[in-house]
Design a protein around this motif. Sequence first.
Motif, PDB file in Angstrom:
ATOM      1  N   GLY A 114       1.125  -1.539   0.175  1.00 32.70           N
ATOM      2  CA  GLY A 114       0.169   0.065  -0.420  1.00 32.70           C
ATOM      3  C   GLY A 114       1.287   0.638  -0.129  1.00 32.70           C
ATOM      4  O   GLY A 114       0.778   2.203   0.597  1.00 32.70           O
ATOM      5  N   PHE A 115       2.168   1.272  -0.316  1.00 34.70           N
ATOM      6  CA  PHE A 115       3.489   2.128  -0.478  1.00 34.70           C
ATOM      7  C   PHE A 115       3.283   2.860  -1.525  1.00 34.70           C
ATOM      8  O   PHE A 115       2.448   2.097  -3.128  1.00 34.70           O
ATOM      9  CB  PHE A 115       4.327   2.015   0.155  1.00 34.70           C
ATOM     10  CG  PHE A 115       4.452   2.259   1.054  1.00 34.70           C
ATOM     11  CD1 PHE A 115       4.665   2.510   2.325  1.00 34.70           C
ATOM     12  CD2 PHE A 115       4.039   0.564   2.105  1.00 34.70           C
ATOM     13  CE1 PHE A 115       5.265   2.633   3.831  1.00 34.70           C
ATOM     14  CE2 PHE A 115       4.299   0.039   3.051  1.00 34.70           C
ATOM     15  CZ  PHE A 115       4.941   1.001   3.855  1.00 34.70           C
ATOM     16  N   ARG A 116       3.271   4.260  -1.367  1.00 40.51           N
ATOM     17  CA  ARG A 116       2.452   4.885  -3.378  1.00 40.51           C
ATOM     18  C   ARG A 116       4.153   5.084  -3.617  1.00 40.51           C
ATOM     19  O   ARG A 116       3.938   5.197  -5.059  1.00 40.51           O
ATOM     20  CB  ARG A 116       1.866   6.604  -2.994  1.00 40.51           C
ATOM     21  CG  ARG A 116       1.157   6.757  -2.725  1.00 40.51           C
ATOM     22  CD  ARG A 116      -0.413   7.136  -3.069  1.00 40.51           C
ATOM     23  NE  ARG A 116      -1.255   7.035  -2.671  1.00 40.51           N
ATOM     24  CZ  ARG A 116      -2.311   8.676  -2.687  1.00 40.51           C
ATOM     25  NH1 ARG A 116      -0.817   9.082  -2.509  1.00 40.51           N
ATOM     26  NH2 ARG A 116      -3.206   8.500  -2.268  1.00 40.51           N
ATOM     27  N   SER A 117       4.366   5.559  -3.083  1.00 40.69           N
ATOM     28  CA  SER A 117       5.712   6.231  -4.303  1.00 40.69           C
ATOM     29  C   SER A 117       7.774   5.340  -3.042  1.00 40.69           C
ATOM     30  O   SER A 117       7.151   4.614  -2.302  1.00 40.69           O
ATOM     31  CB  SER A 117       6.316   7.626  -3.780  1.00 40.69           C
ATOM     32  OG  SER A 117       7.261   7.952  -2.594  1.00 40.69           O
ATOM     33  N   ILE A 118       8.326   5.298  -4.470  1.00 42.02           N
ATOM     34  CA  ILE A 118       9.771   4.981  -4.080  1.00 42.02           C
ATOM     35  C   ILE A 118      10.835   5.975  -4.327  1.00 42.02           C
ATOM     36  O   ILE A 118      10.361   6.883  -4.927  1.00 42.02           O
ATOM     37  CB  ILE A 118       9.978   3.721  -5.161  1.00 42.02           C
ATOM     38  CG1 ILE A 118       9.243   2.000  -4.832  1.00 42.02           C
ATOM     39  CG2 ILE A 118      11.516   2.502  -5.046  1.00 42.02           C
ATOM     40  CD1 ILE A 118       9.348   0.691  -5.506  1.00 42.02           C
TER      41      ILE A 118
END
Length: 338
Positions: free
Chosen positions: A116-120
């Motif tokens: 569920g994380f949006r960005s790297i």
Amino acid sequence: MVREWDPRNASSAEIASLLDTLNAVLAADLPEDPAWRENSLREYLTEVMPGERRISWVAQAEPAADGTPGAILGQVHVLLLGDIGVLEVLVHPDVRRTGLGRTLVLVAARRVYQEGFRSIGVEVVGDTPAVAFYESIGFTREYVETRSVLDLSTVDWSELTAMAGGIGAGYHLEVFPGGPPDELIEAYARAKAEVRDVDDGELRPSSYDPQRLRDSLDCLHRRGMKPYIVLALHEQSGEVAGLTEVVVPAQHPTRADQYDTIVVQEHRGYGIDRAIKARMLLELRSAEPGLAEVQTWNAQANEAMLKVNAELGYRPDREWCEYSVDVAELVHRLDAGR
Ligand SMILES: CC(C)(COP(=O)(O)OP(=O)(O)OC[C@H]1O[C@@H](n2cnc3c(N)ncnc32)[C@H](O)[C@@H]1OP(=O)(O)O)[C@@H](O)C(=O)NCCC(=O)NCCS
């Protein structure tokens, strides 16, 4: 063969093989950087701050005919913190340009997406193949810093002693190997909170409240990274007017990392920046006789700090860039390219 890998219970042979690959990568990409050692490498890869998680995968060569396990030729890990995943990937120079780097990033990105994380985000060293690699898979450059390196053999120690003493009246310096004592943690955290508003886009977590600061010092120790702190104390108020932090990592103890240096706004103009950094170098010279260099990272716009670093003898070395990407887009793009 790519598989999830937990350094906590990996065999010593796997840790040693990963170290060989890391050192082959350094020799190819950053030949002036010191090779890493095995000291506390497992802990370095395992330990995290409370609330953070690091997930790793390795690419391992096929076993030999006699059953000896194959070498670890690539590794990726992602540190899940806040709302982003911070990625690190490395591929042995002998097996580059075969698509392994892309495969490792896809495996990690899929997990980051599922979690569920949006960005790297990723730190990319200038003038290495990683720049073209990340740009080819859609990462964009957010921020650039300059890394500078100080060769301690070039330092004029008597000049440095004068710099360390050149601090305005009403302040004195104190050195704390291992970290500040508990009674100064709150004042230390207040000084660090000063720069909180300056959102410099850093991926490295900073610590502003006392508990987070204790956790962060504790985490450094667990990872085999010894902190040294120099504080400038304002005698009248007892407040921390300035601080500088250096870490000597067990993994590359000949080259220390200079972390934050902060001078609280109302105490600027008294020579504190120069004095605390000079005092730190004098301390390191006596406490860490094996140390040969110190490296530091600065925003290119931070002219005042770059000037002091130049006076101390730091030489600009490489660009250090932060890149980021939207996870969903990355996964779709890499899946489509398979
Ligand atoms: C960046 C890195 C992971 C790439 O690994 P890799 O397995 O060679 O990457 P891939 O084969 O998946 O390459 C994917 C694409 O990236 C681009 N790319 C990768 N390396 C490149 C290079 N040297 N020059 C130009 N483009 C490059 C290409 O578009 C490539 O596709 P192509 O080969 O079909 O043209 C590897 O070079 C590496 O480990 N670098 C060190 C990373 C690091 O952490 N450095 C800092 C500390 S030392």
